[in-house]
Design an enzyme around this catalytic site. Structure first.
Site, PDB file in Angstrom:
ATOM      1  N   ASP A  29     -38.288 -83.509 -44.208  1.00 51.99           N
ATOM      2  CA  ASP A  29     -37.935 -82.117 -43.918  1.00 51.99           C
ATOM      3  C   ASP A  29     -36.406 -82.034 -43.758  1.00 51.99           C
ATOM      4  O   ASP A  29     -35.809 -82.878 -43.094  1.00 51.99           O
ATOM      5  CB  ASP A  29     -38.645 -81.650 -42.636  1.00 51.99           C
ATOM      6  CG  ASP A  29     -38.615 -80.138 -42.490  1.00 51.99           C
ATOM      7  OD1 ASP A  29     -39.680 -79.506 -42.565  1.00 51.99           O
ATOM      8  OD2 ASP A  29     -37.502 -79.582 -42.307  1.00 51.99           O
ATOM      9  N   ILE A  30     -35.779 -81.016 -44.360  1.00 53.72           N
ATOM     10  CA  ILE A  30     -34.311 -80.903 -44.264  1.00 53.72           C
ATOM     11  C   ILE A  30     -33.856 -80.469 -42.868  1.00 53.72           C
ATOM     12  O   ILE A  30     -32.677 -80.583 -42.557  1.00 53.72           O
ATOM     13  CB  ILE A  30     -33.667 -79.898 -45.274  1.00 53.72           C
ATOM     14  CG1 ILE A  30     -34.470 -78.618 -45.405  1.00 53.72           C
ATOM     15  CG2 ILE A  30     -33.351 -80.536 -46.586  1.00 53.72           C
ATOM     16  CD1 ILE A  30     -33.653 -77.482 -46.005  1.00 53.72           C
ATOM     17  N   VAL A  95     -42.348 -71.385 -46.234  1.00 57.41           N
ATOM     18  CA  VAL A  95     -42.345 -71.707 -47.670  1.00 57.41           C
ATOM     19  C   VAL A  95     -43.784 -71.595 -48.201  1.00 57.41           C
ATOM     20  O   VAL A  95     -44.666 -72.353 -47.784  1.00 57.41           O
ATOM     21  CB  VAL A  95     -41.791 -73.127 -47.925  1.00 57.41           C
ATOM     22  CG1 VAL A  95     -41.805 -73.448 -49.418  1.00 57.41           C
ATOM     23  CG2 VAL A  95     -40.378 -73.278 -47.358  1.00 57.41           C
ATOM     24  N   HIS A  99     -48.228 -77.075 -47.476  1.00 59.79           N
ATOM     25  CA  HIS A  99     -47.652 -78.364 -47.064  1.00 59.79           C
ATOM     26  C   HIS A  99     -48.126 -78.704 -45.665  1.00 59.79           C
ATOM     27  O   HIS A  99     -48.368 -77.818 -44.840  1.00 59.79           O
ATOM     28  CB  HIS A  99     -46.121 -78.334 -47.121  1.00 59.79           C
ATOM     29  CG  HIS A  99     -45.504 -77.203 -46.364  1.00 59.79           C
ATOM     30  ND1 HIS A  99     -45.424 -75.921 -46.886  1.00 59.79           N
ATOM     31  CD2 HIS A  99     -44.960 -77.135 -45.136  1.00 59.79           C
ATOM     32  CE1 HIS A  99     -44.855 -75.134 -45.996  1.00 59.79           C
ATOM     33  NE2 HIS A  99     -44.569 -75.835 -44.913  1.00 59.79           N
ATOM     34  N   MET A 100     -48.212 -79.998 -45.407  1.00 60.22           N
ATOM     35  CA  MET A 100     -48.580 -80.507 -44.082  1.00 60.22           C
ATOM     36  C   MET A 100     -47.355 -81.181 -43.480  1.00 60.22           C
ATOM     37  O   MET A 100     -46.717 -82.013 -44.122  1.00 60.22           O
ATOM     38  CB  MET A 100     -49.731 -81.510 -44.221  1.00 60.22           C
ATOM     39  CG  MET A 100     -50.157 -82.146 -42.916  1.00 60.22           C
ATOM     40  SD  MET A 100     -51.523 -83.316 -43.173  1.00 60.22           S
ATOM     41  CE  MET A 100     -52.911 -82.193 -43.295  1.00 60.22           C
ATOM     42  N   HIS A 101     -47.027 -80.795 -42.231  1.00 63.67           N
ATOM     43  CA  HIS A 101     -45.935 -81.454 -41.511  1.00 63.67           C
ATOM     44  C   HIS A 101     -46.480 -82.710 -40.835  1.00 63.67           C
ATOM     45  O   HIS A 101     -47.535 -82.656 -40.184  1.00 63.67           O
ATOM     46  CB  HIS A 101     -45.386 -80.548 -40.406  1.00 63.67           C
ATOM     47  CG  HIS A 101     -44.760 -79.266 -40.894  1.00 63.67           C
ATOM     48  ND1 HIS A 101     -43.395 -79.073 -40.929  1.00 63.67           N
ATOM     49  CD2 HIS A 101     -45.307 -78.101 -41.348  1.00 63.67           C
ATOM     50  CE1 HIS A 101     -43.128 -77.856 -41.382  1.00 63.67           C
ATOM     51  NE2 HIS A 101     -44.278 -77.236 -41.633  1.00 63.67           N
TER      52      HIS A 101
HETATM   53  P1  AMP Z   1     -43.198 -73.916 -42.836  1.00 63.90           P
HETATM   54  O1  AMP Z   1     -42.464 -73.114 -41.833  1.00 63.90           O
HETATM   55  O2  AMP Z   1     -44.462 -74.544 -42.345  1.00 63.90           O
HETATM   56  O3  AMP Z   1     -43.350 -73.176 -44.156  1.00 63.90           O
HETATM   57  O4  AMP Z   1     -42.252 -75.165 -43.116  1.00 63.90           O
HETATM   58  C1  AMP Z   1     -41.261 -75.164 -44.102  1.00 63.90           C
HETATM   59  C2  AMP Z   1     -40.417 -76.384 -43.847  1.00 63.90           C
HETATM   60  O5  AMP Z   1     -39.739 -76.704 -45.042  1.00 63.90           O
HETATM   61  C3  AMP Z   1     -39.348 -76.193 -42.765  1.00 63.90           C
HETATM   62  O6  AMP Z   1     -39.563 -77.151 -41.733  1.00 63.90           O
HETATM   63  C4  AMP Z   1     -38.034 -76.435 -43.520  1.00 63.90           C
HETATM   64  O7  AMP Z   1     -37.100 -77.127 -42.750  1.00 63.90           O
HETATM   65  C5  AMP Z   1     -38.479 -77.227 -44.725  1.00 63.90           C
HETATM   66  N1  AMP Z   1     -37.694 -77.102 -45.933  1.00 63.90           N
HETATM   67  C6  AMP Z   1     -37.221 -75.959 -46.504  1.00 63.90           C
HETATM   68  N2  AMP Z   1     -36.571 -76.245 -47.644  1.00 63.90           N
HETATM   69  C7  AMP Z   1     -36.625 -77.599 -47.802  1.00 63.90           C
HETATM   70  C8  AMP Z   1     -36.129 -78.516 -48.783  1.00 63.90           C
HETATM   71  N3  AMP Z   1     -35.418 -78.097 -49.828  1.00 63.90           N
HETATM   72  N4  AMP Z   1     -36.376 -79.844 -48.609  1.00 63.90           N
HETATM   73  C9  AMP Z   1     -37.070 -80.268 -47.536  1.00 63.90           C
HETATM   74  N5  AMP Z   1     -37.566 -79.467 -46.588  1.00 63.90           N
HETATM   75  C10 AMP Z   1     -37.343 -78.148 -46.708  1.00 63.90           C
END
Ligand code: AMP
Ligand code: ZN
Length: 113
Positions: A29-30, A95, A99-101
């Protein structure tokens, strides 16, 4: 398609793959919220868990399999970790590509929400 995670998956945007197979990949995660904060997701663009037809639900088990594998690899498996999937606007999904954190490496004692 204008999706940042699809662009990472297809190489349009550079990404460091922590894991990749025919269906699933994982990146850091960025904006990490813990020492280990990875995102595990399908290569296929599925907007959210709410968009999964019943016959596609096994992809979620694949995400969990890869998250468990990465937790083991990073040495946080015994201590514990958190897996989170946010769904749509009120679920905090920023996003719209499923996706799974995977979060770990520190005590995550906060209550949900
Ligand atoms: P969510 O809020 O569950 O949709 O999580 C989206 C996650 O994507 C957030 O924790 C962001 O920090 C991460 N994110 C957004 N853009 C990128 C990227 N280009 N590369 C890696 N992580 C990203
Ligand atoms: Zn996508």
């Amino acid at each position: 398609m204008d999706c940042i995670f699809c662009k990472i998956a297809n190489g349009e945007v550079p990404g460091e793959f922590l894991y990749r197979d025919a269906k699933v990949f994982a990146v850091k995660d960025i904006n990490p919220q813990a020492p280990i904060h990875y995102l595990v997701m399908p290569i296929e663009h599925i907007p959210s868990v709410a968009d999964l037809a019943p016959e596609r639900l096994p992809i979620v088990a694949e995400l969990m399999r890869v998250a468990n594998h990465l937790a083991e690899k990073e040495g946080i498996s015994k201590r514990g970790y958190r897996l989170v999937i946010n769904c749509r606007r009120e679920g905090g999904q920023a996003v719209p590509h499923l996706h799974m954190h995977l979060l770990g490496g520190r005590a995550l004692l906060g209550k949900l929400g």
